[in-house]
Design a protein around this motif. Sequence first.
Motif, PDB file in Angstrom:
ATOM      1  N   ARG A  54     -60.593 -47.989  60.811  1.00  0.00           N
ATOM      2  CA  ARG A  54     -61.236 -47.882  59.486  1.00  0.00           C
ATOM      3  C   ARG A  54     -61.723 -49.224  58.946  1.00  0.00           C
ATOM      4  N   GLY A 102     -64.729 -50.246  61.315  1.00  0.00           N
ATOM      5  CA  GLY A 102     -65.610 -49.739  60.252  1.00  0.00           C
ATOM      6  C   GLY A 102     -65.992 -48.274  60.373  1.00  0.00           C
ATOM      7  N   SER A 149     -65.153 -44.755  59.208  1.00  0.00           N
ATOM      8  CA  SER A 149     -64.322 -44.246  58.111  1.00  0.00           C
ATOM      9  C   SER A 149     -64.072 -42.740  58.173  1.00  0.00           C
ATOM     10  N   GLY A 150     -64.510 -42.081  59.248  1.00  0.00           N
ATOM     11  CA  GLY A 150     -64.270 -40.638  59.354  1.00  0.00           C
ATOM     12  C   GLY A 150     -62.800 -40.295  59.561  1.00  0.00           C
ATOM     13  N   LYS A 210     -59.067 -40.477  58.554  1.00  0.00           N
ATOM     14  CA  LYS A 210     -58.569 -40.650  57.191  1.00  0.00           C
ATOM     15  C   LYS A 210     -57.110 -41.087  57.122  1.00  0.00           C
ATOM     16  N   PHE A 211     -56.816 -41.844  56.068  1.00  0.00           N
ATOM     17  CA  PHE A 211     -55.449 -42.184  55.706  1.00  0.00           C
ATOM     18  C   PHE A 211     -54.930 -41.107  54.758  1.00  0.00           C
ATOM     19  N   ALA A 224     -54.012 -36.330  58.930  1.00  0.00           N
ATOM     20  CA  ALA A 224     -55.380 -36.675  58.537  1.00  0.00           C
ATOM     21  C   ALA A 224     -55.960 -37.776  59.427  1.00  0.00           C
ATOM     22  N   ILE A 232     -63.472 -38.728  65.157  1.00  0.00           N
ATOM     23  CA  ILE A 232     -64.291 -37.622  64.656  1.00  0.00           C
ATOM     24  C   ILE A 232     -65.794 -37.920  64.798  1.00  0.00           C
ATOM     25  N   GLU A 233     -66.159 -39.191  64.708  1.00  0.00           N
ATOM     26  CA  GLU A 233     -67.586 -39.523  64.782  1.00  0.00           C
ATOM     27  C   GLU A 233     -68.195 -39.175  66.139  1.00  0.00           C
ATOM     28  N   GLN A 281     -66.781 -27.907  65.645  1.00  0.00           N
ATOM     29  CA  GLN A 281     -67.526 -28.267  64.428  1.00  0.00           C
ATOM     30  C   GLN A 281     -68.446 -27.133  63.988  1.00  0.00           C
ATOM     31  N   GLY A 293     -62.479 -31.365  52.218  1.00  0.00           N
ATOM     32  CA  GLY A 293     -62.888 -31.914  53.506  1.00  0.00           C
ATOM     33  C   GLY A 293     -62.107 -33.111  53.992  1.00  0.00           C
ATOM     34  N   TYR A 294     -61.242 -33.637  53.146  1.00  0.00           N
ATOM     35  CA  TYR A 294     -60.600 -34.911  53.485  1.00  0.00           C
ATOM     36  C   TYR A 294     -59.706 -34.799  54.715  1.00  0.00           C
ATOM     37  N   CYS A 295     -59.035 -33.665  54.879  1.00  0.00           N
ATOM     38  CA  CYS A 295     -58.142 -33.487  56.035  1.00  0.00           C
ATOM     39  C   CYS A 295     -58.878 -33.003  57.275  1.00  0.00           C
ATOM     40  N   SER A 337     -61.301 -33.964  59.300  1.00  0.00           N
ATOM     41  CA  SER A 337     -61.461 -34.779  60.517  1.00  0.00           C
ATOM     42  C   SER A 337     -60.239 -34.585  61.418  1.00  0.00           C
ATOM     43  N   ILE A 344     -59.988 -31.017  62.872  1.00  0.00           N
ATOM     44  CA  ILE A 344     -60.936 -30.797  63.968  1.00  0.00           C
ATOM     45  C   ILE A 344     -60.477 -31.524  65.232  1.00  0.00           C
TER      46      ILE A 344
END
Lengths: 158, 726
Positions: free
Chosen positions: A26, A30, A32-33, A35-36, A45, A73-74, A86, A98-100, A102, A105
């Motif tokens: 992250r 860089g 950011s997909g 998550k923390f 997450a 996830i990217e 997806q 949507g935060y969780c 990534s 999936i």
Amino acid sequence: MITVTVNGASHQVDVTEDMPLLWVIRDVIGLSGTKFGCGIAQCGACTVHVSGKPVRSCLYPIGQVGAQPVTTIEAIGQTPTGAKVQQAWLASEVVQCGYCQSGQIMSATALLDVTPSPTDAEIDQAMSGNICRCGTYVRIREAIHQAAEAGAAVGQPG
Amino acid sequence: MNAMLSRRVVIQTGLAAGGLMLGLRLPGFSPGVAGAATTVPATVAEGFAPNAFIRIDRQGLVTLIMPNAEFGQGIWTSACMLIAEELEVGLDQVTPMAAPPDASAYTDPLLGEQATGGSASIRGDWKRLREAGAVGRTLLIQAAAQQWSVDPGSCSASRAVVTHAASGRTLGYGALVDAAALLPVPTDVPIKEQSAFKLIGTAPRRLDTPPKVDGTAIYGIDVKIPGMGIGTVSACPVKGGKLKSFNEAAARAVKGVRDVVALDDVIAVIGDHMWAAKQGLQAAAAQWDEGPNAATGMKLVIERLDTASKTEGVVAKDEGDVASVIGASVKKLDVVYQLPFLAHAPMEPINTTLHVRPDGADVWVGTQVPVRAQATVAKETGLPIGTVKVHSQIIGGAFGRRLDVDSITQAARIARHVSYPVKLIWTREEDIQHDLYRPYYYDRISAGLDADGKVTGWSHRVTGSSVMARWAPPGMKMDGKLDPDAVEGATETPYRFPAQKTEYVRHEPNEVTTLWWRGVGPTHNVFVVESVIDELAALASKDPVEFRRALLPADDHRTRAVLDLAVEKSGWGSALPTGSGRGVALQVAFGTIMATVAEVVVTAKGEVQVKRVTVALDCGPVVNPDTVKAQVQGGIIFGLTAALYNEITIEKGRVQQSNFHDYRMMRINEAPAIDVHIVHNPTGSIGGIGETGTVAAAPALANAIFAATGRRLRRIPFATGQLNEA
């Protein structure tokens, strides 16, 4: 300097070996997909794949990654299973905040890679480490079945 | 409490947006830098801005300004549907964008300020956004008719194109914006009959979800600003305490640490990345003067509530001589219900990114109250409010947490001490232990039955903290004494009682600050009311559904129909295995009527498994039926999670829980099947939906547990060994 391969690209990062992979991905690389959510491997997450296996990156030290490829996830949509997951996620309108998702999936893709047609019990087993505070579980289950059927329809092994 | 009151911000009204029209385009539509806000002028020099909600440029790009925050409810999709329906544009032709802080333009009609909450969005938008779209379409058609010298009535619009059918001429909206912008804005334009809807009532794909499945969505926590530092904070674990000492040298010795900012009640360590900040904060080893609350715990908190609950409250409703009729009843019930403090625990941890400069500040944050966010940063930095730009971000769950600006205030106090942009992130531990909590409620209910098993009287005294008194004092009733939210769902129920009294005793805890939590008043009161109704049904030896039907006013066909549908779809009354049970709950909350049947199994060890939840609801006109279902499904899970597992407890003045291992969430293996049935009632009054599921969960579950075990649980949470207690 530590060298790490994320989504096929090699990165040299100037960090300590104990730094969790999550923060390298992250804040240093860089992306950011990923998550923390909790920092203690309770919520999922931060799930990424290391050598194709799902790990909780918030507790996975960068020093343990070595030469193993990391997928986030990217890039998961570039795999046949990831793309199907997806698509199923969108078709079932799984997502709320949507935060969780990534992490969801990434966990679902890892499940279908080894278990192409999971039962509800197998889904529960594989996905119970991923918390969704919006409560999208009913649709996650549907979407995983849908992705599994999409895989079967085109003869995908996983 | 005093500290919070003194920091409470004044709601700004009439603040012109001017050059501050900043917002975030949905990432999937934005070619811009991740996290960088796109600036849109409030008045479009080149284009068309007939009202606060619509911007169309010369290329025909349609930007719709969203008055409500998107945190998963799907409101941006539904709001766009309302505007697009009347503006005659396709949903694929619009780009939603967060509204800037501007109370004059974006005040929620129900909430009275620019805020998102209370299941109010669709109810507030239903008329105003359709009218906004109709105004836009009318002007664009007029502009085309003028150019063609034809009657506007002979023209029509579809998919952002005006057509004059007789001559076959067409003009796109982009070609019409300059002329349309010069026309006087009509004040009264007709909106469509529901039979003419093309979009409303359908279930198009949500606009915000594609970037949320491929990792490209940018939440507040993902914002990247050049030169930015990343910090994390630790506030005093006991409310009212102060920072005593810390090891600054040790914190600065951590690789990647840039700065340590120590204030009287909080310490922040800022680094190149979150890991440096976390390690630095740990090394700083803050010590605290814990202050006067350091000795208290739940025993005292509950004793104080119990004492307060024995005093008379402010009377919200008083019909008939309740005390006499209950006193003369054949059977009586006199019970106490307790609901715990609750944390919100949205998946996206609390975060604020700020750049404070001598000439102004930029704030990147997901908030339910952008005007308050702007005001608090201005106040804490001393900057003129017009120089504080709020860049609203999509939000990874809110549930009421982001209706307060405590974390933004804290971030401003810290960020003003560094010259560079800083992203301040709370750890999950900080989030759970420094939340503003749903109040602990301590309710006393008395009720009686006559010889025929009919309710004689109903008395409900609510005791607990008033969120309204702190958050929006003008919302208080009866000279500031009655918090209408604290008794919502208690004063008005679906039922008609021969005598009814509702009271409220305000009692504030010293140890925590309280805040709105998903489902607000009804989540608390409907649990109590629907549990006690069930208790009375059992006392009268009547079926819980029949008992409820008999209490409904004879002319309330709408509620009766909802209850009947839930009964039918759930298989109410059919046989279940031993250890299983069904419970029903009925509610009228946020303008929506809902009946819920939960089916549970309780194991010999006292473990509760929720097998199935069946919901029937009537929310009047439905904008997007799939969103209604999703919100109810999610709301049920949210409510079941709290009912089964959640409580925030305090010992030695500090919150005992810290993360998802001890403040646990329902997981997929515990989640029931949830069926949602919507009553077709397009001409009924429109109801809210974001919180209805949460309201229903606990009472339906408690009643199902009673049906399965004969045990009445009057204290939430249920699955903390209560079923094993003697």
